[in-house]
Design a protein around this motif. Structure first.
Motif: not given
Length: 312
Positions: A182-185, A191, A197, A200, A279, A282-283, A286
């Motif tokens: 998984l890469r959020v960006i 992450e 997570l 970051r 972002f 979102h994190r 999640l």
């Protein structure tokens, strides 16, 4: 900062690059770097910036010198770094611009204010430490934005609540890989766990805070929940104060030209705050999903509920 390079042509950055490049000490050097004649280049910069290229470079170099002096550098060291052939010549230029000698201090111990070294400018372009530029926007066309400041306040307190919750997780659950790859960006790295997570979330605030404050790139600390709480509590109030100040001044259109990027990149302050909010939200959502998967009850993170608790 590390960011995707904008696809559009940034003419402001191109002109500033040519004017302020360390190797371009003369108008001929600047024009050659921009593939233009000195006459055409000078006219182009003056029309776009309201200031000749030589005057723009001289002023920004003096602003950098003033910041270096406030940070404790010697007059001699600063004078030659600014391209002056003698300390006397530098001192005369500094005194004409600032109304005081370069040896006098206007601030006490502690951090130097972001704009304490700025001189009046027709174009809003100013030196921003350590090697960047700050370009002020048209502040008269915007008022304060309390909604954005409120969203940032909620995001910071919500992050803290999740870090407190993580303190009760067993170490294996905290570091368990929950979504491999998984890469959020894309450019921000994997992450795959709650540990990554949550770290970051904190690191993003630390990095952008250093950028807007003109500080050195931060050193990444430990990522256990207690350490992350300490890191968050150190950075969060400063980030909130910065956003509130931008809101108060209506300075969402100010731009930071980050010379540490290769090539240099221009970031609009409002877009930086929106980036962190987008972002970060979102994190946090999640992270809640993964907390529930680990058997830990957690609320929805709704700003409505958060504000109700604060005002009740």
């Amino acid at each position: 900062m590390t960011e995707d390079v904008p696809t559009g042509r940034d003419r402001l950055r191109e002109l500033l690059d040519a004017v302020l490049d360390e190797d371009n000490r003369t108008l001929t050097d600047m024009a050659g770097d921009a593939f233009a004649s000195p006459w055409h280049f000078s006219r182009q910069v003056a029309r776009g910036a309201g200031e000749s290229p030589v005057a723009l470079r001289r002023r920004v170099e003096l602003e950098r010198a003033a910041w270096q002096l406030q940070a404790g550098r010697s007059v001699t060291e600063v004078a030659f770094a600014a391209g002056y052939e003698s300390v006397e010549g530098f001192s005369r230029a500094f005194a004409r611009s600032y109304g005081r000698s370069p040896g006098s201090r206007t601030t006490g111990p502690g951090p130097v204010a972001r704009d304490a070294h700025w001189l009046p400018a027709p174009n809003g372009v100013h030196f921003h430490p350590p090697t960047s530029l700050w370009v002020t926007g048209d502040q008269g066309s915007r008022g304060g934005d309390e909604v954005t400041a409120l969203l940032v306040h909620h995001a910071l307190e919500d992050t803290r609540a999740l870090l407190e919750l993580a303190k009760g997780l067993p170490e294996p659950e905290y570091r368990r890989v929950r979504e491999p790859g998984l890469r959020v960006i894309e450019w921000d790295g994997p992450e795959e766990s709650l540990a990554a997570l949550l770290e970051r979330l904190v690191w993003t605030t630390e990095v952008w805070l250093a950028s807007v404050e003109g500080a050195d790139h931060p050193v990444r600390g430990a990522d256990d929940p207690a350490a992350l709480l300490d890191r968050h509590d150190e950075a969060a109030p400063r980030w909130l104060a910065f956003v509130r100040d931008v809101s108060r001044r209506g300075a969402w259109g100010d731009r930071l030209v980050d010379a540490l990027c290769d090539p240099p990149e221009t970031f609009v302050v409002g877009s930086v705050v929106a980036h962190v909010l987008t972002f970060g939200a979102h994190r946090r959502l999640l992270a809640r999903h993964w907390f529930r998967a680990a058997g830990v009850p957690v609320d929805a993170g709704d700003p409505i509920d958060w504000l109700s608790r604060r005002t009740s």
